[in-house]
Design a protein around this motif. Structure first.
Motif, PDB file in Angstrom:
ATOM      1  N   LEU A  30       0.824  -1.204   0.000  1.00  0.00           N
ATOM      2  CA  LEU A  30       0.000   0.000   0.000  1.00  0.00           C
ATOM      3  C   LEU A  30       0.860   1.258   0.000  1.00  0.00           C
ATOM      4  O   LEU A  30       0.597   2.202  -0.746  1.00  0.00           O
ATOM      5  CB  LEU A  30      -0.940  -0.010   1.215  1.00  0.00           C
ATOM      6  CG  LEU A  30      -1.952   1.116   1.296  1.00  0.00           C
ATOM      7  CD1 LEU A  30      -2.922   1.035   0.136  1.00  0.00           C
ATOM      8  CD2 LEU A  30      -2.707   1.060   2.611  1.00  0.00           C
ATOM      9  N   VAL A  31       1.904   1.278   0.801  1.00  0.00           N
ATOM     10  CA  VAL A  31       2.818   2.418   0.844  1.00  0.00           C
ATOM     11  C   VAL A  31       3.543   2.580  -0.491  1.00  0.00           C
ATOM     12  O   VAL A  31       3.728   3.702  -0.985  1.00  0.00           O
ATOM     13  CB  VAL A  31       3.824   2.259   2.014  1.00  0.00           C
ATOM     14  CG1 VAL A  31       4.916   3.304   1.939  1.00  0.00           C
ATOM     15  CG2 VAL A  31       3.091   2.335   3.339  1.00  0.00           C
ATOM     16  N   LEU A  32       3.933   1.473  -1.115  1.00  0.00           N
ATOM     17  CA  LEU A  32       4.609   1.514  -2.411  1.00  0.00           C
ATOM     18  C   LEU A  32       3.681   2.103  -3.486  1.00  0.00           C
ATOM     19  O   LEU A  32       4.096   2.948  -4.279  1.00  0.00           O
ATOM     20  CB  LEU A  32       5.080   0.116  -2.801  1.00  0.00           C
ATOM     21  CG  LEU A  32       5.845   0.027  -4.121  1.00  0.00           C
ATOM     22  CD1 LEU A  32       7.156   0.774  -4.014  1.00  0.00           C
ATOM     23  CD2 LEU A  32       6.063  -1.415  -4.509  1.00  0.00           C
ATOM     24  N   CYS A  33       2.426   1.698  -3.515  1.00  0.00           N
ATOM     25  CA  CYS A  33       1.455   2.236  -4.496  1.00  0.00           C
ATOM     26  C   CYS A  33       1.205   3.722  -4.276  1.00  0.00           C
ATOM     27  O   CYS A  33       1.139   4.506  -5.224  1.00  0.00           O
ATOM     28  CB  CYS A  33       0.140   1.465  -4.406  1.00  0.00           C
ATOM     29  SG  CYS A  33       0.253  -0.206  -5.042  1.00  0.00           S
ATOM     30  N   LEU A  34       1.072   4.113  -3.027  1.00  0.00           N
ATOM     31  CA  LEU A  34       0.848   5.520  -2.714  1.00  0.00           C
ATOM     32  C   LEU A  34       2.040   6.372  -3.154  1.00  0.00           C
ATOM     33  O   LEU A  34       1.881   7.446  -3.725  1.00  0.00           O
ATOM     34  CB  LEU A  34       0.583   5.684  -1.216  1.00  0.00           C
ATOM     35  CG  LEU A  34       0.258   7.094  -0.744  1.00  0.00           C
ATOM     36  CD1 LEU A  34      -1.022   7.581  -1.382  1.00  0.00           C
ATOM     37  CD2 LEU A  34       0.148   7.145   0.758  1.00  0.00           C
ATOM     38  N   GLY A  35       3.244   5.875  -2.908  1.00  0.00           N
ATOM     39  CA  GLY A  35       4.444   6.596  -3.331  1.00  0.00           C
ATOM     40  C   GLY A  35       4.540   6.702  -4.840  1.00  0.00           C
ATOM     41  O   GLY A  35       4.940   7.732  -5.390  1.00  0.00           O
ATOM     42  N   ALA A  36       4.165   5.630  -5.562  1.00  0.00           N
ATOM     43  CA  ALA A  36       4.202   5.658  -7.030  1.00  0.00           C
ATOM     44  C   ALA A  36       3.195   6.680  -7.574  1.00  0.00           C
ATOM     45  O   ALA A  36       3.492   7.418  -8.518  1.00  0.00           O
ATOM     46  CB  ALA A  36       3.910   4.267  -7.579  1.00  0.00           C
ATOM     47  N   CYS A  37       2.006   6.729  -6.988  1.00  0.00           N
ATOM     48  CA  CYS A  37       1.003   7.714  -7.424  1.00  0.00           C
ATOM     49  C   CYS A  37       1.487   9.136  -7.172  1.00  0.00           C
ATOM     50  O   CYS A  37       1.315  10.027  -8.012  1.00  0.00           O
ATOM     51  CB  CYS A  37      -0.321   7.472  -6.706  1.00  0.00           C
ATOM     52  SG  CYS A  37      -1.158   5.977  -7.222  1.00  0.00           S
ATOM     53  N   LEU A  38       2.068   9.376  -6.029  1.00  0.00           N
ATOM     54  CA  LEU A  38       2.571  10.703  -5.691  1.00  0.00           C
ATOM     55  C   LEU A  38       3.702  11.110  -6.630  1.00  0.00           C
ATOM     56  O   LEU A  38       3.737  12.242  -7.126  1.00  0.00           O
ATOM     57  CB  LEU A  38       3.047  10.729  -4.234  1.00  0.00           C
ATOM     58  CG  LEU A  38       3.525  12.069  -3.701  1.00  0.00           C
ATOM     59  CD1 LEU A  38       2.394  13.075  -3.747  1.00  0.00           C
ATOM     60  CD2 LEU A  38       4.055  11.934  -2.299  1.00  0.00           C
ATOM     61  N   LEU A  39       4.609  10.196  -6.913  1.00  0.00           N
ATOM     62  CA  LEU A  39       5.710  10.478  -7.828  1.00  0.00           C
ATOM     63  C   LEU A  39       5.197  10.757  -9.238  1.00  0.00           C
ATOM     64  O   LEU A  39       5.660  11.681  -9.907  1.00  0.00           O
ATOM     65  CB  LEU A  39       6.694   9.303  -7.835  1.00  0.00           C
ATOM     66  CG  LEU A  39       7.938   9.485  -8.706  1.00  0.00           C
ATOM     67  CD1 LEU A  39       8.782  10.625  -8.160  1.00  0.00           C
ATOM     68  CD2 LEU A  39       8.728   8.202  -8.778  1.00  0.00           C
ATOM     69  N   GLY A  40       4.225   9.979  -9.675  1.00  0.00           N
ATOM     70  CA  GLY A  40       3.644  10.191 -11.004  1.00  0.00           C
ATOM     71  C   GLY A  40       2.973  11.539 -11.118  1.00  0.00           C
ATOM     72  O   GLY A  40       3.068  12.225 -12.143  1.00  0.00           O
ATOM     73  N   SER A  41       2.268  11.976 -10.076  1.00  0.00           N
ATOM     74  CA  SER A  41       1.606  13.281 -10.134  1.00  0.00           C
ATOM     75  C   SER A  41       2.620  14.423 -10.118  1.00  0.00           C
ATOM     76  O   SER A  41       2.395  15.472 -10.711  1.00  0.00           O
ATOM     77  CB  SER A  41       0.619  13.423  -8.980  1.00  0.00           C
ATOM     78  OG  SER A  41       1.319  13.467  -7.752  1.00  0.00           O
TER      79      SER A  41
END
Length: 174
Positions: A30-41
């Motif tokens: 969950l933390v990995l997905c959240l970080g990927a979304c934040l980085l993408g934005s």
């Protein structure tokens, strides 16, 4: 035994509890997905606004962009005195004192007025062409006469009696 920290305090839970083991595996994902979304934005185009319309939604008409360029080039030919005169005339157009002054009667040179007239004529011609193309593309209303006949028959042609008093003295006083 594993100690878990909660709001009320520390709770001891057996290590073999399946719920705790499953939550420990899901949390890093969950933390990995959240970080990927934040980085993408963050890596997206920063100029794109949240409320901005899509870039390809509607492009300006060629006539309007051509007019803007022509108008800007005409405006750059004006001197500062002529720009000030036009600005004062536009701002004082509805001012009664300004309309009585001589500044309203002043005008810029005839060649600049003629060049502005050519720019406006070019714009109106292109708008006329666009309008005619739109009218040709629109299908005709084949039921127009029938619709007009129906609206005329719905109108009440009956007469009604009414008396309206007119006070001529009051009208003269007004």
């Amino acid at each position: 035994m594993v100690q878990v920290l909660t709001i009320e305090g520390t709770v001891t839970v057996p290590a073999s509890c399946p719920v705790m083991a499953q939550s420990r595996r899901v949390l890093p994902a969950l933390v990995l997905c959240l970080g990927a979304c934040l980085l993408g934005s963050l890596l997206q185009d920063s100029a794109q606004s949240f409320l901005a319309a899509p870039s390809g939604s509607r492009r300006p008409s060629t006539a309007m962009s051509g007019f803007k360029e022509d108008f800007d080039s005409w405006k750059s030919t004006l001197s500062t005195d002529e720009k000030d005169l036009l600005l004062r005339q536009a701002q004082g157009e509805l001012n009664k004192k300004f309309r009585k002054s001589d500044d309203l009667e002043k005008d810029i040179s005839d060649d600049k007025i003629e060049s502005f007239g050519k720019i406006m004529q070019k714009f109106f011609d292109s708008e006329k062409e666009d309008y005619l193309k739109d009218q040709e593309a629109k299908p005709p209303n084949y039921n127009a006469l029938k619709d007009r006949g129906n609206s005329a028959s719905a109108f009440d042609w009956g007469l009604s009696y009414s008396v309206v008093e007119i006070d001529r003295d009051a009208e003269r006083r007004y």
